[in-house]
Design a protein around this motif. Structure first.
Motif, PDB file in Angstrom:
ATOM      1  N   THR A 170      64.002 -11.262 -25.563  1.00 32.20           N
ATOM      2  CA  THR A 170      63.613 -11.386 -26.969  1.00 32.20           C
ATOM      3  C   THR A 170      62.121 -11.107 -27.105  1.00 32.20           C
ATOM      4  OG1 THR A 170      65.332 -13.043 -27.333  1.00 32.20           O
ATOM      5  CG2 THR A 170      63.572 -12.923 -28.976  1.00 32.20           C
ATOM      6  N   LEU A 171      61.787 -10.280 -28.076  1.00 36.05           N
ATOM      7  CA  LEU A 171      60.402  -9.930 -28.384  1.00 36.05           C
ATOM      8  C   LEU A 171      60.044 -10.555 -29.727  1.00 36.05           C
ATOM      9  CD1 LEU A 171      57.826  -8.186 -27.808  1.00 36.05           C
ATOM     10  CD2 LEU A 171      58.925  -6.408 -29.198  1.00 36.05           C
ATOM     11  N   LEU A 172      58.945 -11.293 -29.765  1.00 36.08           N
ATOM     12  CA  LEU A 172      58.433 -11.882 -30.997  1.00 36.08           C
ATOM     13  C   LEU A 172      57.167 -11.140 -31.411  1.00 36.08           C
ATOM     14  CD1 LEU A 172      58.624 -15.631 -29.911  1.00 36.08           C
ATOM     15  CD2 LEU A 172      60.273 -14.428 -31.327  1.00 36.08           C
ATOM     16  N   VAL A 173      57.085 -10.763 -32.672  1.00 37.56           N
ATOM     17  CA  VAL A 173      55.869 -10.189 -33.239  1.00 37.56           C
ATOM     18  C   VAL A 173      55.203 -11.318 -34.018  1.00 37.56           C
ATOM     19  CG1 VAL A 173      54.881  -8.404 -34.712  1.00 37.56           C
ATOM     20  CG2 VAL A 173      56.968  -7.926 -33.403  1.00 37.56           C
ATOM     21  N   LEU A 174      54.003 -11.701 -33.596  1.00 38.79           N
ATOM     22  CA  LEU A 174      53.347 -12.898 -34.114  1.00 38.79           C
ATOM     23  C   LEU A 174      52.036 -12.573 -34.811  1.00 38.79           C
ATOM     24  CD1 LEU A 174      53.779 -14.942 -30.823  1.00 38.79           C
ATOM     25  CD2 LEU A 174      55.160 -15.198 -32.899  1.00 38.79           C
ATOM     26  N   ARG A 175      51.692 -13.412 -35.773  1.00 40.36           N
ATOM     27  CA  ARG A 175      50.358 -13.364 -36.375  1.00 40.36           C
ATOM     28  C   ARG A 175      49.701 -14.712 -36.099  1.00 40.36           C
ATOM     29  NH1 ARG A 175      50.049 -12.297 -42.512  1.00 40.36           N
ATOM     30  NH2 ARG A 175      51.270 -14.198 -42.475  1.00 40.36           N
ATOM     31  N   ASP A 200      51.993  -9.987 -21.048  1.00 40.41           N
ATOM     32  CA  ASP A 200      51.695  -9.139 -22.204  1.00 40.41           C
ATOM     33  C   ASP A 200      52.128  -7.692 -21.987  1.00 40.41           C
ATOM     34  OD1 ASP A 200      50.639 -11.328 -23.500  1.00 40.41           O
ATOM     35  OD2 ASP A 200      48.550 -10.802 -23.090  1.00 40.41           O
ATOM     36  N   GLU A 201      51.945  -7.195 -20.779  1.00 39.38           N
ATOM     37  CA  GLU A 201      52.307  -5.809 -20.485  1.00 39.38           C
ATOM     38  C   GLU A 201      53.808  -5.585 -20.611  1.00 39.38           C
ATOM     39  OE1 GLU A 201      52.197  -2.893 -16.618  1.00 39.38           O
ATOM     40  OE2 GLU A 201      50.452  -4.180 -16.946  1.00 39.38           O
ATOM     41  N   ALA A 202      54.597  -6.518 -20.095  1.00 32.70           N
ATOM     42  CA  ALA A 202      56.056  -6.407 -20.197  1.00 32.70           C
ATOM     43  C   ALA A 202      56.509  -6.516 -21.649  1.00 32.70           C
ATOM     44  CB  ALA A 202      56.726  -7.480 -19.342  1.00 32.70           C
ATOM     45  N   ALA A 203      55.858  -7.384 -22.420  1.00 37.84           N
ATOM     46  CA  ALA A 203      56.198  -7.519 -23.845  1.00 37.84           C
ATOM     47  C   ALA A 203      55.910  -6.217 -24.578  1.00 37.84           C
ATOM     48  CB  ALA A 203      55.419  -8.675 -24.465  1.00 37.84           C
ATOM     49  N   GLU A 204      54.764  -5.611 -24.317  1.00 35.11           N
ATOM     50  CA  GLU A 204      54.397  -4.373 -24.995  1.00 35.11           C
ATOM     51  C   GLU A 204      55.348  -3.238 -24.631  1.00 35.11           C
ATOM     52  OE1 GLU A 204      50.514  -1.516 -25.579  1.00 35.11           O
ATOM     53  OE2 GLU A 204      50.225  -3.621 -25.061  1.00 35.11           O
ATOM     54  N   LYS A 205      55.830  -3.231 -23.402  1.00 34.33           N
ATOM     55  CA  LYS A 205      56.749  -2.179 -22.960  1.00 34.33           C
ATOM     56  C   LYS A 205      58.050  -2.202 -23.764  1.00 34.33           C
ATOM     57  CE  LYS A 205      58.804  -0.204 -18.850  1.00 34.33           C
ATOM     58  NZ  LYS A 205      59.084  -0.324 -17.442  1.00 34.33           N
ATOM     59  N   LEU A 206      58.433  -3.372 -24.268  1.00 30.74           N
ATOM     60  CA  LEU A 206      59.666  -3.472 -25.053  1.00 30.74           C
ATOM     61  C   LEU A 206      59.593  -2.655 -26.347  1.00 30.74           C
ATOM     62  CD1 LEU A 206      60.414  -7.260 -24.570  1.00 30.74           C
ATOM     63  CD2 LEU A 206      61.722  -5.336 -23.625  1.00 30.74           C
ATOM     64  N   LEU A 207      58.397  -2.346 -26.811  1.00 34.04           N
ATOM     65  CA  LEU A 207      58.255  -1.555 -28.032  1.00 34.04           C
ATOM     66  C   LEU A 207      58.732  -0.114 -27.850  1.00 34.04           C
ATOM     67  CD1 LEU A 207      54.736  -2.775 -29.198  1.00 34.04           C
ATOM     68  CD2 LEU A 207      56.960  -3.427 -30.155  1.00 34.04           C
ATOM     69  N   THR A 208      58.853   0.326 -26.610  1.00 32.87           N
ATOM     70  CA  THR A 208      59.196   1.723 -26.348  1.00 32.87           C
ATOM     71  C   THR A 208      60.587   1.916 -25.752  1.00 32.87           C
ATOM     72  OG1 THR A 208      58.186   1.666 -24.141  1.00 32.87           O
ATOM     73  CG2 THR A 208      56.756   2.300 -25.997  1.00 32.87           C
ATOM     74  N   VAL A 209      61.398   0.854 -25.683  1.00 32.49           N
ATOM     75  CA  VAL A 209      62.728   1.018 -25.081  1.00 32.49           C
ATOM     76  C   VAL A 209      63.580   1.957 -25.928  1.00 32.49           C
ATOM     77  CG1 VAL A 209      62.682  -1.261 -23.984  1.00 32.49           C
ATOM     78  CG2 VAL A 209      63.829  -0.969 -26.185  1.00 32.49           C
ATOM     79  N   ILE A 210      64.509   2.598 -25.275  1.00 29.11           N
ATOM     80  CA  ILE A 210      65.398   3.543 -25.941  1.00 29.11           C
ATOM     81  C   ILE A 210      66.765   2.880 -26.102  1.00 29.11           C
ATOM     82  CG2 ILE A 210      66.543   5.783 -25.726  1.00 29.11           C
ATOM     83  CD1 ILE A 210      64.075   6.654 -24.064  1.00 29.11           C
ATOM     84  N   PRO A 211      67.279   2.828 -27.317  1.00 26.99           N
ATOM     85  CA  PRO A 211      68.615   2.250 -27.529  1.00 26.99           C
ATOM     86  C   PRO A 211      69.663   3.065 -26.780  1.00 26.99           C
ATOM     87  CG  PRO A 211      67.461   2.504 -29.618  1.00 26.99           C
ATOM     88  CD  PRO A 211      66.650   3.226 -28.574  1.00 26.99           C
ATOM     89  N   ALA A 212      70.712   2.382 -26.299  1.00 27.17           N
ATOM     90  CA  ALA A 212      71.728   3.066 -25.511  1.00 27.17           C
ATOM     91  C   ALA A 212      73.144   2.638 -25.887  1.00 27.17           C
ATOM     92  CB  ALA A 212      71.479   2.815 -24.019  1.00 27.17           C
ATOM     93  N   GLY A 213      73.335   2.117 -27.064  1.00 33.58           N
ATOM     94  CA  GLY A 213      74.684   1.739 -27.461  1.00 33.58           C
ATOM     95  C   GLY A 213      74.673   1.006 -28.782  1.00 33.58           C
ATOM     96  N   ASN A 214      75.845   0.918 -29.366  1.00 36.34           N
ATOM     97  CA  ASN A 214      75.990   0.212 -30.628  1.00 36.34           C
ATOM     98  C   ASN A 214      76.268  -1.261 -30.391  1.00 36.34           C
ATOM     99  OD1 ASN A 214      75.645   2.546 -32.180  1.00 36.34           O
ATOM    100  ND2 ASN A 214      77.801   3.086 -31.957  1.00 36.34           N
TER     101      ASN A 214
END
Length: 164
Positions: A41-46, A82-96
């Motif tokens: 799970t990735l959280l985008v926080l302010r 932080d690096e692993a969290a940021e990497k989640l922004l670039t994952v490629i979807p692979a299924g429905n």
């Protein structure tokens, strides 16, 4: 600039839905991908802070956006760096993902949010300490205090499932 403003404004407006496309920018979602090996799970926080200069009764406001990510469920999260969290922004979807699975995954995170707060509050305090250090570095000889405004705001969250 106009397009960016429109996307940001409609992402927060539940009534701004294009009947053909849905919302332009969602605040939560579920993605199946080959780039994770377990539920993540990735959280985008302010984060918001009050900077209190010595001798002043008027605080300064500072804000920043950051990412936080964990594997597993909110009841027993394993927090990623932080690096692993940021990497989640670039994952490629692979299924429905079925609508039922989407609803269940999002409900688990929203229902378990309270269990994430101790870590998020600790993160906010650590970032406040870093902000204070930076503030004092550019204003040598001045005294100040930085107080995080808790809890941090969750701007969005995204659940990633591995493709089985």
């Amino acid at each position: 600039e106009a397009l960016a403003n429109h996307v940001l404004e409609t992402s927060l407006d539940p009534n701004a839905v294009d009947p053909n496309e849905g919302q332009y920018a969602r605040r939560c979602g579920v993605v199946k991908t080959r780039e994770v090996s377990t539920r993540t799970t990735l959280l985008v926080l302010r984060f918001r802070y009050h900077i209190l200069p010595a001798g002043s009764s008027t605080p300064l406001l500072a804000e920043e956006c950051a990412l936080a990510a964990f594997t597993g469920r909110p009841s027993d999260p394993v927090w990623l760096d932080d690096e692993a969290a940021e990497k989640l922004l670039t994952v490629i979807p692979a299924g429905n993902t079925s609508p039922e699975q989407i609803q269940q995954a999002l409900k688990i995170v929203t229902d378990g949010y309270e269990q994430l707060l101790p870590h998020l509050d600790e993160t906010a305090q650590n970032r406040a300490n870093q902000l204070l250090t930076a503030h004092l570095r550019v204003r040598p000889g001045k005294k100040a205090d930085v107080k995080p405004q808790l809890p941090p705001d969750v701007l969005g969250f995204y659940v990633y499932f591995p493709v089985v």
